[in-house]
Design a protein around this motif. Sequence first.
Motif, mmCIF file in Angstrom:
data_model
loop_
_atom_site.group_PDB
_atom_site.id
_atom_site.type_symbol
_atom_site.label_atom_id
_atom_site.label_comp_id
_atom_site.label_asym_id
_atom_site.label_seq_id
_atom_site.Cartn_x
_atom_site.Cartn_y
_atom_site.Cartn_z
ATOM 1 N N LEU A 57 31.358 49.504 33.222
ATOM 2 C CA LEU A 57 31.477 50.555 32.208
ATOM 3 C C LEU A 57 31.637 49.970 30.806
ATOM 4 C CD1 LEU A 57 33.723 53.072 34.153
ATOM 5 C CD2 LEU A 57 31.389 53.485 33.341
ATOM 6 N N GLU A 58 32.412 48.891 30.688
ATOM 7 C CA GLU A 58 32.591 48.266 29.374
ATOM 8 C C GLU A 58 31.274 47.701 28.841
ATOM 9 O OE1 GLU A 58 37.257 46.896 29.384
ATOM 10 O OE2 GLU A 58 35.760 45.427 30.009
ATOM 11 N N ILE A 59 30.540 47.022 29.697
ATOM 12 C CA ILE A 59 29.254 46.469 29.263
ATOM 13 C C ILE A 59 28.303 47.605 28.902
ATOM 14 C CG2 ILE A 59 27.222 45.140 29.983
ATOM 15 C CD1 ILE A 59 29.725 43.426 29.364
ATOM 16 N N ALA A 60 28.290 48.667 29.707
ATOM 17 C CA ALA A 60 27.421 49.816 29.395
ATOM 18 C C ALA A 60 27.798 50.425 28.049
ATOM 19 C CB ALA A 60 27.522 50.863 30.503
ATOM 20 N N ALA A 61 29.091 50.612 27.798
ATOM 21 C CA ALA A 61 29.534 51.192 26.524
ATOM 22 C C ALA A 61 29.150 50.294 25.352
ATOM 23 C CB ALA A 61 31.048 51.429 26.547
#
Length: 125
Positions: A57-61
């Motif tokens: 999720l962090e990489i996607a954000a």
Amino acid sequence: MTAFTLLLLSFLAITFLQSGYDKIVDWNGNVNWLKEHFSNTFLKNKVPAALLTVLALEIAAGVLGVMGIVENLINQSTVLANYCCVVSSVTLLLLLFGQRLAKDYDGARTIVIYLIPALLGVYYL
């Protein structure tokens, strides 16, 4: 692009890409620390899976933040910027849940400081 949008997306991209990078570079250190942090919770045996979820999720954000900046500069659209703010907010809510679950109230308070701009972005965009 308004200055607010550019600054917000830069903030979110830097925050989440750096955090994701740290998790990749020091995976074992993060897993060990989090196992202790969640030792008295139902997550104690699920730390690697939970960490992988947060990492994704962090990489996607972060990537959505960068793409949102580019998209807006090229065609003045804020679709990806909005997605960035939504994914950032969801990620931060999961982190907040974890901190509250671990009874780390100072950590939870810190998460809220990051959550406020992300939620403002959801509202504004």
